[in-house]
Scaffold this motif. Structure first.
Motif, PDB file in Angstrom:
ATOM      1  N   GLY A 168     -14.907 -24.371  -7.370  1.00 23.20           N
ATOM      2  CA  GLY A 168     -14.423 -25.646  -6.842  1.00 23.20           C
ATOM      3  C   GLY A 168     -14.318 -25.631  -5.332  1.00 23.20           C
ATOM      4  N   ALA A 169     -13.849 -24.500  -4.785  1.00 23.28           N
ATOM      5  CA  ALA A 169     -13.738 -24.379  -3.332  1.00 23.28           C
ATOM      6  C   ALA A 169     -15.112 -24.304  -2.686  1.00 23.28           C
ATOM      7  CB  ALA A 169     -12.924 -23.142  -2.972  1.00 23.28           C
ATOM      8  N   ALA A 170     -16.045 -23.604  -3.331  1.00 19.42           N
ATOM      9  CA  ALA A 170     -17.404 -23.486  -2.786  1.00 19.42           C
ATOM     10  C   ALA A 170     -18.090 -24.843  -2.750  1.00 19.42           C
ATOM     11  CB  ALA A 170     -18.209 -22.496  -3.622  1.00 19.42           C
ATOM     12  N   LEU A 171     -17.966 -25.611  -3.824  1.00 20.48           N
ATOM     13  CA  LEU A 171     -18.651 -26.893  -3.897  1.00 20.48           C
ATOM     14  C   LEU A 171     -18.002 -27.953  -3.012  1.00 20.48           C
ATOM     15  CD1 LEU A 171     -19.444 -27.043  -7.718  1.00 20.48           C
ATOM     16  CD2 LEU A 171     -20.926 -26.332  -5.847  1.00 20.48           C
ATOM     17  N   ALA A 172     -16.768 -27.712  -2.594  1.00 19.53           N
ATOM     18  CA  ALA A 172     -16.086 -28.661  -1.701  1.00 19.53           C
ATOM     19  C   ALA A 172     -16.396 -28.394  -0.230  1.00 19.53           C
ATOM     20  CB  ALA A 172     -14.574 -28.593  -1.931  1.00 19.53           C
ATOM     21  N   MET A 173     -17.112 -27.324   0.053  1.00 20.14           N
ATOM     22  CA  MET A 173     -17.394 -26.966   1.443  1.00 20.14           C
ATOM     23  C   MET A 173     -18.343 -27.964   2.104  1.00 20.14           C
ATOM     24  SD  MET A 173     -17.929 -22.833   1.154  1.00 20.14           S
ATOM     25  CE  MET A 173     -18.291 -22.632   2.907  1.00 20.14           C
ATOM     26  N   LYS A 174     -18.147 -28.135   3.394  1.00 13.84           N
ATOM     27  CA  LYS A 174     -19.077 -28.883   4.220  1.00 13.84           C
ATOM     28  C   LYS A 174     -19.886 -27.898   5.052  1.00 13.84           C
ATOM     29  CE  LYS A 174     -16.016 -32.910   4.525  1.00 13.84           C
ATOM     30  NZ  LYS A 174     -16.808 -33.668   3.520  1.00 13.84           N
ATOM     31  N   VAL A 175     -20.954 -28.384   5.645  1.00 15.63           N
ATOM     32  CA  VAL A 175     -21.804 -27.502   6.452  1.00 15.63           C
ATOM     33  C   VAL A 175     -20.992 -26.848   7.565  1.00 15.63           C
ATOM     34  CG1 VAL A 175     -23.805 -27.430   7.997  1.00 15.63           C
ATOM     35  CG2 VAL A 175     -23.898 -28.793   5.891  1.00 15.63           C
ATOM     36  N   GLU A 176     -20.049 -27.599   8.138  1.00 16.62           N
ATOM     37  CA  GLU A 176     -19.243 -27.067   9.243  1.00 16.62           C
ATOM     38  C   GLU A 176     -18.302 -25.955   8.799  1.00 16.62           C
ATOM     39  OE1 GLU A 176     -16.973 -30.271  10.817  1.00 16.62           O
ATOM     40  OE2 GLU A 176     -15.749 -30.552   9.005  1.00 16.62           O
ATOM     41  N   ASP A 177     -18.154 -25.753   7.501  1.00 13.74           N
ATOM     42  CA  ASP A 177     -17.311 -24.671   6.999  1.00 13.74           C
ATOM     43  C   ASP A 177     -18.019 -23.327   7.020  1.00 13.74           C
ATOM     44  OD1 ASP A 177     -15.056 -26.265   6.486  1.00 13.74           O
ATOM     45  OD2 ASP A 177     -15.894 -26.956   4.584  1.00 13.74           O
ATOM     46  N   VAL A 178     -19.261 -23.316   7.448  1.00 16.66           N
ATOM     47  CA  VAL A 178     -19.980 -22.079   7.749  1.00 16.66           C
ATOM     48  C   VAL A 178     -20.110 -22.031   9.262  1.00 16.66           C
ATOM     49  CG1 VAL A 178     -22.107 -20.769   7.419  1.00 16.66           C
ATOM     50  CG2 VAL A 178     -21.260 -22.234   5.577  1.00 16.66           C
ATOM     51  N   PHE A 179     -19.444 -21.082   9.899  1.00 16.67           N
ATOM     52  CA  PHE A 179     -19.369 -21.102  11.355  1.00 16.67           C
ATOM     53  C   PHE A 179     -19.404 -19.685  11.919  1.00 16.67           C
ATOM     54  CE2 PHE A 179     -15.162 -20.871   9.558  1.00 16.67           C
ATOM     55  CZ  PHE A 179     -14.457 -19.999  10.383  1.00 16.67           C
ATOM     56  N   VAL A 180     -19.678 -19.606  13.218  1.00 19.71           N
ATOM     57  CA  VAL A 180     -19.756 -18.318  13.900  1.00 19.71           C
ATOM     58  C   VAL A 180     -18.447 -18.035  14.624  1.00 19.71           C
ATOM     59  CG1 VAL A 180     -20.930 -16.979  15.697  1.00 19.71           C
ATOM     60  CG2 VAL A 180     -22.252 -18.492  14.201  1.00 19.71           C
ATOM     61  N   GLN A 181     -17.942 -16.824  14.441  1.00 11.84           N
ATOM     62  CA  GLN A 181     -16.728 -16.393  15.120  1.00 11.84           C
ATOM     63  C   GLN A 181     -16.841 -14.889  15.369  1.00 11.84           C
ATOM     64  OE1 GLN A 181     -12.664 -18.005  14.096  1.00 11.84           O
ATOM     65  NE2 GLN A 181     -12.377 -15.947  13.291  1.00 11.84           N
ATOM     66  N   ASN A 182     -16.569 -14.474  16.603  1.00 11.68           N
ATOM     67  CA  ASN A 182     -16.708 -13.052  16.973  1.00 11.68           C
ATOM     68  C   ASN A 182     -18.095 -12.507  16.632  1.00 11.68           C
ATOM     69  OD1 ASN A 182     -14.024 -13.027  17.860  1.00 11.68           O
ATOM     70  ND2 ASN A 182     -13.262 -12.428  15.828  1.00 11.68           N
ATOM     71  N   ARG A 183     -19.095 -13.347  16.881  1.00 10.83           N
ATOM     72  CA  ARG A 183     -20.502 -12.990  16.686  1.00 10.83           C
ATOM     73  C   ARG A 183     -20.864 -12.693  15.228  1.00 10.83           C
ATOM     74  NH1 ARG A 183     -21.579  -8.521  21.269  1.00 10.83           N
ATOM     75  NH2 ARG A 183     -19.591  -7.767  20.435  1.00 10.83           N
ATOM     76  N   ARG A 184     -20.019 -13.160  14.293  1.00 16.75           N
ATOM     77  CA  ARG A 184     -20.317 -13.024  12.859  1.00 16.75           C
ATOM     78  C   ARG A 184     -20.183 -14.378  12.205  1.00 16.75           C
ATOM     79  NH1 ARG A 184     -20.025  -8.135  10.050  1.00 16.75           N
ATOM     80  NH2 ARG A 184     -20.660  -9.451   8.298  1.00 16.75           N
ATOM     81  N   LEU A 185     -20.906 -14.547  11.113  1.00 19.97           N
ATOM     82  CA  LEU A 185     -20.786 -15.779  10.351  1.00 19.97           C
ATOM     83  C   LEU A 185     -19.539 -15.713   9.476  1.00 19.97           C
ATOM     84  CD1 LEU A 185     -22.714 -18.247  10.294  1.00 19.97           C
ATOM     85  CD2 LEU A 185     -23.485 -17.446   8.055  1.00 19.97           C
ATOM     86  N   TRP A 186     -18.780 -16.782   9.467  1.00 20.78           N
ATOM     87  CA  TRP A 186     -17.565 -16.899   8.659  1.00 20.78           C
ATOM     88  C   TRP A 186     -17.717 -18.090   7.714  1.00 20.78           C
ATOM     89  CZ3 TRP A 186     -12.252 -14.850   9.740  1.00 20.78           C
ATOM     90  CH2 TRP A 186     -12.293 -13.737  10.602  1.00 20.78           C
ATOM     91  N   VAL A 187     -16.901 -18.087   6.658  1.00 22.53           N
ATOM     92  CA  VAL A 187     -16.835 -19.242   5.763  1.00 22.53           C
ATOM     93  C   VAL A 187     -15.387 -19.700   5.650  1.00 22.53           C
ATOM     94  CG1 VAL A 187     -18.913 -18.749   4.426  1.00 22.53           C
ATOM     95  CG2 VAL A 187     -16.732 -17.725   3.736  1.00 22.53           C
ATOM     96  N   ARG A 188     -15.231 -20.992   5.481  1.00 18.28           N
ATOM     97  CA  ARG A 188     -13.902 -21.598   5.337  1.00 18.28           C
ATOM     98  C   ARG A 188     -13.834 -22.238   3.956  1.00 18.28           C
ATOM     99  NH1 ARG A 188     -14.485 -25.066   9.021  1.00 18.28           N
ATOM    100  NH2 ARG A 188     -13.653 -23.795  10.736  1.00 18.28           N
ATOM    101  N   LEU A 189     -12.866 -21.791   3.152  1.00 24.34           N
ATOM    102  CA  LEU A 189     -12.689 -22.297   1.796  1.00 24.34           C
ATOM    103  C   LEU A 189     -11.330 -22.960   1.661  1.00 24.34           C
ATOM    104  CD1 LEU A 189     -13.950 -19.040   0.106  1.00 24.34           C
ATOM    105  CD2 LEU A 189     -15.168 -21.197  -0.001  1.00 24.34           C
ATOM    106  N   ARG A 190     -11.273 -23.984   0.863  1.00 16.87           N
ATOM    107  CA  ARG A 190      -9.992 -24.638   0.561  1.00 16.87           C
ATOM    108  C   ARG A 190      -9.721 -24.421  -0.916  1.00 16.87           C
ATOM    109  NH1 ARG A 190     -12.772 -27.149   4.298  1.00 16.87           N
ATOM    110  NH2 ARG A 190     -11.756 -27.787   6.245  1.00 16.87           N
ATOM    111  N   GLU A 191      -8.798 -23.512  -1.169  1.00 19.27           N
ATOM    112  CA  GLU A 191      -8.532 -23.089  -2.532  1.00 19.27           C
ATOM    113  C   GLU A 191      -7.441 -23.945  -3.172  1.00 19.27           C
ATOM    114  OE1 GLU A 191     -10.216 -21.069  -4.266  1.00 19.27           O
ATOM    115  OE2 GLU A 191     -11.299 -19.722  -2.928  1.00 19.27           O
ATOM    116  N   LYS A 192      -6.948 -23.504  -4.318  1.00 17.13           N
ATOM    117  CA  LYS A 192      -5.935 -24.259  -5.063  1.00 17.13           C
ATOM    118  C   LYS A 192      -4.717 -24.539  -4.201  1.00 17.13           C
ATOM    119  CE  LYS A 192      -6.855 -22.872  -9.834  1.00 17.13           C
ATOM    120  NZ  LYS A 192      -6.303 -22.158 -11.017  1.00 17.13           N
ATOM    121  N   GLY A 193      -4.127 -25.702  -4.416  1.00 14.11           N
ATOM    122  CA  GLY A 193      -2.936 -26.065  -3.670  1.00 14.11           C
ATOM    123  C   GLY A 193      -3.223 -26.428  -2.228  1.00 14.11           C
ATOM    124  N   GLY A 194      -4.495 -26.660  -1.898  1.00  7.72           N
ATOM    125  CA  GLY A 194      -4.847 -27.029  -0.532  1.00  7.72           C
ATOM    126  C   GLY A 194      -4.806 -25.880   0.451  1.00  7.72           C
TER     127      GLY A 194
END
Length: 319
Positions: A168-194
């Motif tokens: 559910g968190a993976a499918l709710a992601m937007k493109v901007e939730d894949v981002f670069v930080q400290n020269r590495r790719l990061w992902v942002r997930l919104r899990e249960k309970g927000g």
């Protein structure tokens, strides 16, 4: 009012609620519209409450204000004979929370479900089927990534394996939730309970996400959904988020094509990733943090290392 009815998951307010008056009807709808934010919980609670009130109506209970602990206990006993304990406990929770809400709204004086006990249930190990690392690698390698759908499917499965993310968190992601930080790719997930959860990508996941975003040309659509449906007859990505049911069908189809006999589902990859991490020397505390679990007790449900120990011990039975 029609919007509230849709949120409640029903086409009409149950007869027993209507019999208690307009105030009860409004309070009933407010319970689903105001207190339940998770759509899956809302649907499950609406189904349980509707079934219970229909049973009460069939047993000559005149109004929701006339429901007694005996009614709740009798219905729960009936459910226990037909359903698994976790389902019955969720049904009881739905009824209990609804009547708590009605008590606070002064619709009923007491909660008839407060004193009713559900079936005993203790879980020490999850039931979700998992893959061993070799099977997971076989599955990922079997996907044809010369097409947009193949790039998407490989990236989605890898995301769930390497980030421990729920589908559910993976499918709710937007493109901007894949981002670069400290020269590495990061992902942002919104899990249960927000709960917002960010973590760096494993190098394999980073490779697959780059290949997907660049290969299908959506890297510049920051606000668009990350995982999308494929247009019928076009084999091109749409701007519609991939539904969870479609993701499950995809996983089953990919597993069948890879000749994997284990009947896996979307949640299998979370357990697969956690188990692989722990087998390679990871700690339970770090696994809980990576999975965004509030307690390591929850993480232990995904730890399936003992399955291998059990299998080895079974093979000691030489007859």
């Amino acid at each position: 009012m029609s919007t509230a009815l849709a949120i409640a998951g029903s086409g009409a307010v149950p007869v027993l609620v209507t019999a208690a008056g307009e105030r009860a009807g409004i309070r009933f709808l407010e319970f689903f519209a105001s207190t339940l934010r998770n759509p899956h919980t809302r649907r499950a609670y609406a189904r349980a409450v509707t079934d219970f009130l229909a049973w009460c109506e069939a047993h000559a209970v005149p109004s929701i204000t006339a429901v007694q602990p005996l009614h709740v206990a009798a219905w729960i006993e009936l459910q226990t004979q037909a359903r698994l304990a976790p389902t019955v406990k969720q049904q009881l929770a739905a009824i209990r929370h609804l009547f708590d809400w009605l008590v606070m709204g002064q619709v009923v004086p007491l909660n008839p479900a407060a004193s009713v006990r559900g079936p005993a249930h203790s879980v020490r190990k999850g039931k979700t089927p998992v893959l061993d690392p070799a099977e997971a690698r076989t599955l990922l390698d079997s996907i044809d990534v010369t097409t947009p759908i193949g790039l998407r499917d490989r990236a989605l499965i890898a995301l769930m394996v390497y980030s421990f993310g729920r589908v559910g968190a993976a499918l709710a992601m937007k493109v901007e939730d894949v981002f670069v930080q400290n020269r590495r790719l990061w992902v942002r997930l919104r899990e249960k309970g927000g709960k917002r959860h960010e973590m760096p990508c494993h190098h394999t996941l980073e490779e697959y996400l780059h290949a997907y975003l660049d290969g299908v040309g959506i890297a510049g659509d920051a606000k668009g959904p990350l995982f999308r449906t494929i247009g019928r007859g076009t084999q091109r990505l749409t701007r519609t988020p991939l539904p969870q049911a479609n993701a499950y069908a995809m996983v089953r189809r990919r597993a069948l094509a890879a000749a994997i006999g284990t009947k896996i589902g979307n949640h299998s990859f979370r357990a697969t990733g956690i188990t692989a991490y722990l087998k390679n020397g990871g700690t339970l505390e770090n696994a809980a943090a990576m999975a965004n679990h509030a307690s390591t007790r929850t993480t232990q449900l995904y730890d399936r290392r003992r399955d291998e120990i059990s299998l080895d011990e079974v093979e000691r039975i030489r007859v």
